[in-house]
Design a protein around this motif. Structure first.
Motif, PDB file in Angstrom:
ATOM      1  N   ASN A  54      -6.128  -8.466  17.596  1.00  0.00           N
ATOM      2  CA  ASN A  54      -5.561  -8.675  16.267  1.00  0.00           C
ATOM      3  C   ASN A  54      -4.364  -7.782  15.976  1.00  0.00           C
ATOM      4  N   MET A 138     -10.713  -3.778  12.430  1.00  0.00           N
ATOM      5  CA  MET A 138     -11.894  -4.434  11.871  1.00  0.00           C
ATOM      6  C   MET A 138     -13.106  -3.512  11.804  1.00  0.00           C
ATOM      7  N   ALA A 141     -15.380  -3.391   8.591  1.00  0.00           N
ATOM      8  CA  ALA A 141     -16.147  -4.613   8.382  1.00  0.00           C
ATOM      9  C   ALA A 141     -17.239  -4.820   9.424  1.00  0.00           C
ATOM     10  N   TRP A 175      -4.191  -9.976   9.887  1.00  0.00           N
ATOM     11  CA  TRP A 175      -5.162  -9.462   8.933  1.00  0.00           C
ATOM     12  C   TRP A 175      -5.505 -10.565   7.927  1.00  0.00           C
ATOM     13  N   GLN A 176      -6.784 -10.923   7.885  1.00  0.00           N
ATOM     14  CA  GLN A 176      -7.280 -11.950   6.963  1.00  0.00           C
ATOM     15  C   GLN A 176      -6.456 -13.234   7.064  1.00  0.00           C
ATOM     16  N   ARG A 177      -6.276 -13.670   8.304  1.00  0.00           N
ATOM     17  CA  ARG A 177      -5.600 -14.928   8.637  1.00  0.00           C
ATOM     18  C   ARG A 177      -4.108 -14.925   8.282  1.00  0.00           C
ATOM     19  N   LYS A 178      -3.544 -13.748   8.091  1.00  0.00           N
ATOM     20  CA  LYS A 178      -2.127 -13.643   7.809  1.00  0.00           C
ATOM     21  C   LYS A 178      -1.494 -12.634   8.752  1.00  0.00           C
ATOM     22  N   ARG A 188      -1.980  -0.855   6.594  1.00  0.00           N
ATOM     23  CA  ARG A 188      -3.305  -1.463   6.663  1.00  0.00           C
ATOM     24  C   ARG A 188      -4.081  -0.943   7.860  1.00  0.00           C
ATOM     25  N   ASN A 192      -7.541   1.322   7.594  1.00  0.00           N
ATOM     26  CA  ASN A 192      -8.790   0.795   8.134  1.00  0.00           C
ATOM     27  C   ASN A 192      -9.355   1.689   9.229  1.00  0.00           C
TER      28      ASN A 192
END
Length: 310
Positions: A54, A138, A141, A175-178, A188, A192
């Motif tokens: 990612n 990630m 999460a 990140w979050q499909r973007k 970010r 994280n």
């Protein structure tokens, strides 16, 4: 820095490196053992089950081959069920195998493959130490899932805690499909990483940091990285010399003196790991001493595009 102070720093680093960072893992987990003797006792197995990533690191070039000895390379990609069979063979082949880790070829937390694999292995061989290496995007999460799957040792690759520096190392991520680029991406990622480290420490995981030492980019910044991750809950750092690849192929590998200065800066805040062999994503055996990779994996090569986890 004067010669006497340099000598004192070198002596302090050598003395600190001789003391075990984690007595319970010394001689049991080669990548968390800080003495040469402890590092050489136990074997580890890396399972290449993670197909995607990612984040996109400027130094990363992923490949599937049997030749290169570096992170991000594996002979083939395994499915979780295949990985369990590999562990079974490895336990027969490698009598001192104590650790099973997942470190690629993509990021272990960018898909469910690694956590599924860990859960299967922990259910069958609860005595094995499970270890994961992640870029940390990630981690907040997924850290509860890792803990539930039996993972107890964690490595997070943190190359900078300044978004401007990180932007030159990891210019984009998903990140979050973007897609995020530049400072938005690195702010970010760093947030994280630090949050995930703190959550993992709260769950009792033992945490090591990998930091790639990149001349002209983060070579002056290693002490700051060590300070921030130590405050978050990390207890060890591994300063890894850059392998000039991909978009950073024009840079050089750091010198011995540069590596020493970076490790000395990190040692003010964390125990420094100094035995890194920059292992493949399918490595098996004692790092730098034994290699059972060719004995464990078949001839079929499965190539899928991936980015770096670090």
């Amino acid at each position: 820095m004067s010669a006497p102070s340099t000598a004192c720093a070198a002596h302090a680093l050598r003395q600190a490196s001789m003391q075990p960072a984690f007595p319970d893992l010394e001689g049991h987990h080669p990548c968390f053992s800080t003495t040469a003797e402890g590092h050489a006792k136990a074997a580890r197995l890396h399972l290449p089950v993670s197909p995607a990533c990612n984040i996109a690191c400027a130094f990363c070039r992923r490949d599937f081959n049997r030749v290169e000895q570096r992170p991000g390379v594996a002979a083939r990609l395994l499915k979780p069920g295949e990985a369990v069979a590999v562990v079974e063979r490895a336990l027969r082949l490698i009598p001192n195998l104590t650790v099973v880790g997942i470190a690629g070829p993509g990021d272990p937390l960018a898909s469910d493959h690694a956590i599924d694999t860990f859960a299967r292995i922990h259910a069958r061989w609860p005595e094995l130490t499970l270890c994961v290496s992640t870029n940390g995007l990630m981690l907040p999460a997924r850290v509860d899932d890792l803990h539930a799957a039996g993972v107890t040792t964690l490595t997070v690759t943190v190359n900078a805690v300044d978004p401007a520096i990180q932007a030159a190392i990891t210019p984009k991520l998903a990140w979050q499909r973007k897609r995020l680029d530049g400072l938005a991406a690195t702010e970010r990622l760093i947030a994280n990483q630090l949050d995930g480290i703190a959550r993992a420490a709260g769950l009792g995981l033992t945490i090591k940091i990998n930091t790639v030492l990149i001349p002209t980019l983060n070579d002056h910044h290693i002490g700051a990285v060590a300070e921030r991750v130590a405050a978050a809950g990390a207890r060890m750092i591994n300063v890894i010399p850059l392998i000039p690849e991909h978009q950073l192929a024009h840079l050089r590998e750091p010198t011995f003196i540069e590596r020493h200065k970076a490790r000395a800066a990190a040692a003010r805040h964390l125990k420094v790991f100094t035995h890194c062999q920059r292992c493949r994503a399918d490595a098996a055996g004692v790092p730098g001493l034994t290699d059972y990779t060719r004995d464990l994996y078949g001839d079929d090569l499965v190539a899928e595009p991936t980015f770096s986890h670090g």
